[in-house]
Enzyme design. Structure first.
Site, PDB file in Angstrom:
ATOM      1  N   LYS A  22     -31.959 -82.047  -0.160  1.00  0.00           N
ATOM      2  CA  LYS A  22     -33.317 -82.591  -0.316  1.00  0.00           C
ATOM      3  C   LYS A  22     -33.400 -83.989   0.298  1.00  0.00           C
ATOM      4  O   LYS A  22     -34.297 -84.283   1.092  1.00  0.00           O
ATOM      5  CB  LYS A  22     -33.671 -82.660  -1.807  1.00  0.00           C
ATOM      6  CG  LYS A  22     -34.884 -83.521  -2.119  1.00  0.00           C
ATOM      7  CD  LYS A  22     -35.224 -83.553  -3.592  1.00  0.00           C
ATOM      8  CE  LYS A  22     -34.498 -84.573  -4.428  1.00  0.00           C
ATOM      9  NZ  LYS A  22     -34.978 -85.949  -4.332  1.00  0.00           N
ATOM     10  N   ARG A  92     -42.108 -90.291  -4.284  1.00  0.00           N
ATOM     11  CA  ARG A  92     -41.882 -91.661  -3.823  1.00  0.00           C
ATOM     12  C   ARG A  92     -41.375 -91.714  -2.389  1.00  0.00           C
ATOM     13  O   ARG A  92     -41.632 -92.676  -1.675  1.00  0.00           O
ATOM     14  CB  ARG A  92     -40.861 -92.350  -4.714  1.00  0.00           C
ATOM     15  CG  ARG A  92     -41.207 -92.461  -6.152  1.00  0.00           C
ATOM     16  CD  ARG A  92     -40.105 -93.193  -6.857  1.00  0.00           C
ATOM     17  NE  ARG A  92     -39.726 -94.375  -6.116  1.00  0.00           N
ATOM     18  CZ  ARG A  92     -40.365 -95.523  -6.153  1.00  0.00           C
ATOM     19  NH1 ARG A  92     -41.393 -95.679  -6.928  1.00  0.00           N
ATOM     20  NH2 ARG A  92     -39.974 -96.536  -5.404  1.00  0.00           N
ATOM     21  N   ARG A 121     -38.224 -99.329  -9.386  1.00  0.00           N
ATOM     22  CA  ARG A 121     -38.067 -98.898  -7.997  1.00  0.00           C
ATOM     23  C   ARG A 121     -39.010 -99.609  -7.022  1.00  0.00           C
ATOM     24  O   ARG A 121     -39.866 -98.979  -6.368  1.00  0.00           O
ATOM     25  CB  ARG A 121     -38.203 -97.376  -7.902  1.00  0.00           C
ATOM     26  CG  ARG A 121     -37.208 -96.670  -8.819  1.00  0.00           C
ATOM     27  CD  ARG A 121     -37.249 -95.191  -8.685  1.00  0.00           C
ATOM     28  NE  ARG A 121     -36.610 -94.714  -7.473  1.00  0.00           N
ATOM     29  CZ  ARG A 121     -36.509 -93.426  -7.151  1.00  0.00           C
ATOM     30  NH1 ARG A 121     -37.002 -92.516  -7.944  1.00  0.00           N
ATOM     31  NH2 ARG A 121     -35.923 -93.060  -6.041  1.00  0.00           N
ATOM     32  N   ILE A 326     -27.302 -98.337 -10.976  1.00  0.00           N
ATOM     33  CA  ILE A 326     -28.281 -98.235  -9.878  1.00  0.00           C
ATOM     34  C   ILE A 326     -29.717 -98.318 -10.400  1.00  0.00           C
ATOM     35  O   ILE A 326     -30.526 -99.085  -9.879  1.00  0.00           O
ATOM     36  CB  ILE A 326     -28.108 -96.902  -9.091  1.00  0.00           C
ATOM     37  CG1 ILE A 326     -26.652 -96.734  -8.634  1.00  0.00           C
ATOM     38  CG2 ILE A 326     -29.072 -96.831  -7.905  1.00  0.00           C
ATOM     39  CD1 ILE A 326     -26.177 -97.700  -7.588  1.00  0.00           C
TER      40      ILE A 326
HETATM   41  N1  EPU Z   1     -34.401-101.449  -4.799  1.00  0.00           N
HETATM   42  C1  EPU Z   1     -35.021-102.677  -4.785  1.00  0.00           C
HETATM   43  N2  EPU Z   1     -35.860-102.961  -3.756  1.00  0.00           N
HETATM   44  C2  EPU Z   1     -36.093-102.098  -2.738  1.00  0.00           C
HETATM   45  C3  EPU Z   1     -35.447-100.843  -2.756  1.00  0.00           C
HETATM   46  C4  EPU Z   1     -34.599-100.544  -3.802  1.00  0.00           C
HETATM   47  O1  EPU Z   1     -34.823-103.493  -5.688  1.00  0.00           O
HETATM   48  O2  EPU Z   1     -36.863-102.421  -1.830  1.00  0.00           O
HETATM   49  C5  EPU Z   1     -33.491-101.104  -5.910  1.00  0.00           C
HETATM   50  C6  EPU Z   1     -33.979 -99.905  -6.731  1.00  0.00           C
HETATM   51  O3  EPU Z   1     -34.924-100.278  -7.698  1.00  0.00           O
HETATM   52  C7  EPU Z   1     -32.676 -99.407  -7.324  1.00  0.00           C
HETATM   53  C8  EPU Z   1     -31.655 -99.692  -6.211  1.00  0.00           C
HETATM   54  O4  EPU Z   1     -32.278-100.677  -5.375  1.00  0.00           O
HETATM   55  O5  EPU Z   1     -32.362-100.135  -8.466  1.00  0.00           O
HETATM   56  C9  EPU Z   1     -31.253 -98.515  -5.367  1.00  0.00           C
HETATM   57  O6  EPU Z   1     -32.399 -97.791  -4.975  1.00  0.00           O
HETATM   58  P1  EPU Z   1     -32.533 -97.038  -3.594  1.00  0.00           P
HETATM   59  O7  EPU Z   1     -33.613 -97.675  -2.801  1.00  0.00           O
HETATM   60  O8  EPU Z   1     -31.195 -96.895  -2.945  1.00  0.00           O
HETATM   61  O9  EPU Z   1     -33.036 -95.620  -4.066  1.00  0.00           O
HETATM   62  P2  EPU Z   1     -34.083 -94.733  -3.295  1.00  0.00           P
HETATM   63  O10 EPU Z   1     -33.873 -94.885  -1.845  1.00  0.00           O
HETATM   64  O11 EPU Z   1     -35.447 -94.954  -3.849  1.00  0.00           O
HETATM   65  C10 EPU Z   1     -32.572 -92.603  -3.076  1.00  0.00           C
HETATM   66  C11 EPU Z   1     -32.664 -91.164  -3.495  1.00  0.00           C
HETATM   67  C12 EPU Z   1     -32.505 -91.080  -5.005  1.00  0.00           C
HETATM   68  C13 EPU Z   1     -31.129 -91.650  -5.359  1.00  0.00           C
HETATM   69  C14 EPU Z   1     -31.025 -93.103  -4.854  1.00  0.00           C
HETATM   70  C15 EPU Z   1     -29.676 -93.734  -5.075  1.00  0.00           C
HETATM   71  C16 EPU Z   1     -34.117 -90.213  -1.824  1.00  0.00           C
HETATM   72  C17 EPU Z   1     -35.427 -89.623  -1.492  1.00  0.00           C
HETATM   73  N3  EPU Z   1     -33.956 -90.627  -3.085  1.00  0.00           N
HETATM   74  O12 EPU Z   1     -33.643 -93.275  -3.753  1.00  0.00           O
HETATM   75  O13 EPU Z   1     -32.540 -89.704  -5.350  1.00  0.00           O
HETATM   76  O14 EPU Z   1     -30.948 -91.638  -6.760  1.00  0.00           O
HETATM   77  O15 EPU Z   1     -31.306 -93.133  -3.429  1.00  0.00           O
HETATM   78  O16 EPU Z   1     -28.685 -92.992  -4.472  1.00  0.00           O
HETATM   79  O17 EPU Z   1     -33.236 -90.289  -0.989  1.00  0.00           O
HETATM   80  C18 EPU Z   1     -32.870 -87.857  -6.760  1.00  0.00           C
HETATM   81  O18 EPU Z   1     -32.658 -87.112  -5.791  1.00  0.00           O
HETATM   82  O19 EPU Z   1     -32.942 -87.405  -7.945  1.00  0.00           O
HETATM   83  C19 EPU Z   1     -33.052 -89.287  -6.549  1.00  0.00           C
HETATM   84  C20 EPU Z   1     -33.624 -90.085  -7.447  1.00  0.00           C
END
Ligand code: EPU
Length: 417
Positions: A22, A92, A121, A326
């Site tokens: 995904k 998201r 997030r 995380i």
């Molecule tokens: N964060 C910030 N600022 C930002 C971006 C992120 O503070 O601009 C923080 C977030 O709040 C969090 C941390 O950084 O505390 C890590 O978040 P990240 O941005 O890496 O997560 P994401 O990109 O929103 C993706 C996956 C998630 C997975 C996380 C961590 C996708 C679509 N989603 O989310 O997947 O948990 O990386 O590996 O790739 C899932 O599939 O169930 C899922 C939640």
């Protein structure tokens, strides 16, 4: 709303095929916005999130055809620069259109995703990076409004190695003028898969998989034909299911290298894990040793496997400390697991799990994808019947989960009340 009913206590046995990832498919399908012409993607999982992204891409003007696991996208007709609230709030990852829209149309209006059940997030790092590349960004009426005269290569340091942030910036940088360096970049296999896709489209990206990614902008990209990598979280979820039910399951079509942290921890519990090419055989043991885990960015233990692992620790021998570093609110499954008899105490970002001999089936519900998966796992091992509500969360990220479990011998069915 559908529910899943599980009658626990049957060991899972047999073979299961893992679907496409995904979290790799979402950014890769979105990367089709960076070029005119027909892109062909195979092994695309059939999930609610994938349907949502296809709807968003077609709203932006892309032509989309789906034939089983093959999706063809032609963004030659890309003309709309707005991702509306109704689509973004459902998923998201829609924020990933921001970089490609800016790169291709020089403007984008994308609804702010807002928080979700697992944490606030924010997307500040996506926005900071794009501003450094020359975008003017304003937040108005719940939308990110971004414009540029042309993105410019830049040095970007990410305070946190954000996965979708790295992906958004990498996509924007492919068509920027000059070289962009993203430091403290995410190293997740899904980031690498996106970079591979972009490079096949003619992008010049180096260093991916490490913490500094260099992207030399090019004037245009061309369409691509590629296969989506296997879903490491789905594979990990089936591994835990085999361990929990003391079963014997061969997990096919997976990428064991992407599962190193989870396999390492599972072996420490005493589980037999045999790797052969693209398959992993998991043989459950009667006694499960407790181990501690701490979620970390890749290659650390994935946050997306934390809830499933907690179920395993709930029936292990002894005490396990599970730290979630995380997301700030990713213990929403705990109260439901406790209703099934788990002995868990949460303090801050740490859960102390004391293994109990048995869980007992109960009606439960969850408000996030991986938490829902963990409740199904708990149901597979619990005594009696477990009814999991709100399974639409599950359908966002697992393809035919209950059918796959049923094929492995579980007593599980979906009902539409
Ligand atoms: N964060 C910030 N600022 C930002 C971006 C992120 O503070 O601009 C923080 C977030 O709040 C969090 C941390 O950084 O505390 C890590 O978040 P990240 O941005 O890496 O997560 P994401 O990109 O929103 C993706 C996956 C998630 C997975 C996380 C961590 C996708 C679509 N989603 O989310 O997947 O948990 O990386 O590996 O790739 C899932 O599939 O169930 C899922 C939640």
């Amino acid at each position: 709303m559908d529910k899943i009913i599980v009658e626990g206590g049957r060991p899972l046995k047999g073979e299961v095929k893992i679907a496409g990832s995904k979290n790799a498919a979402l950014p890769i399908l979105i990367s089709s916005l960076l070029t005119a012409g027909m892109n062909v993607y195979t092994n695309v999982p059939d999930l609610k999130d994938i349907q949502s992204i296809k709807l968003l891409l077609s709203t932006l003007g892309a032509g989309i055809e789906t034939d089983g696991g093959t999706v063809r996208i032609n963004a030659g007709g890309l003309c709309i620069h707005e991702a509306p609230y109704d689509l973004v709030r459902k998923m998201r990852a829609s924020i990933l259109v921001l970089g490609p829209l800016l790169a291709r149309l020089k403007k984008a209006r994308v609804s702010l995703p807002g928080g979700c059940s697992i944490g606030a997030r924010p997307i500040n790092l996506h926005l900071k990076g794009l501003s450094r590349m020359g975008a003017s960004i304003e937040l108005k009426h719940g939308y990110v409004e971004a414009t540029t005269d042309g993105l410019k290569g830049s040095e970007i340091y990410l305070d946190i190695p954000t996965v979708t942030g790295t992906e958004n910036l990498m996509m924007a940088a492919t068509l920027a003028e000059g070289v962009t360096k993203i430091r403290n970049a995410a190293c997740e296999p899904e980031v690498v898969a996106l970079a591979d896709a972009l490079n096949q489209m003619g992008a010049r990206i180096q260093g991916v998989g490490g913490t500094t990614i260099a992207i030399e902008g090019v004037s245009s990209l061309h369409p691509v034909s590629l296969r989506i990598i296997p879903d490491r979280i789905e594979a990990g979820t089936f591994m835990v299911a085999a361990a929990l039910t003391r079963g014997d399951v061969k997990i096919l079509n997976c990428e064991p290298d992407h599962l190193e942290a989870a396999i390492h921890k599972l072996r420490l519990t005493g589980l037999g894990v045999k790797i052969k090419g693209n398959s992993v055989r998991v043989q459950g043991q009667n006694s499960i040793a407790s181990v501690d885990i701490k979620t970390l960015p890749y290659p650390g233990f994935p946050t997306d496997m934390q809830a499933q692992f907690m179920v395993l620790m709930s029936v292990a021998d002894g005490l396990s400390m599970i730290s979630e570093t995380i997301f700030e609110n990713r213990f929403i499954h705990v109260s439901e697991l406790k209703r099934m008899g788990a002995d868990i105490i949460v303090s801050g970002n740490t859960a102390m799990v004391k293994g109990v001999p048995n869980l007992s089936g109960a009606p439960v519900m969850a408000t996030d994808l991986r938490a829902s998966a963990s409740l199904i796992l708990a149901g597979l091992v619990a005594h009696g019947q477990t009814t999991v509500s709100r399974v639409y969360h599950l359908d966002r990220g697992y393809e035919m989960m209950e059918k796959k479990f049923a094929q492995l011998g579980a007593a599980i069915k979906r009902v539409d009340p």
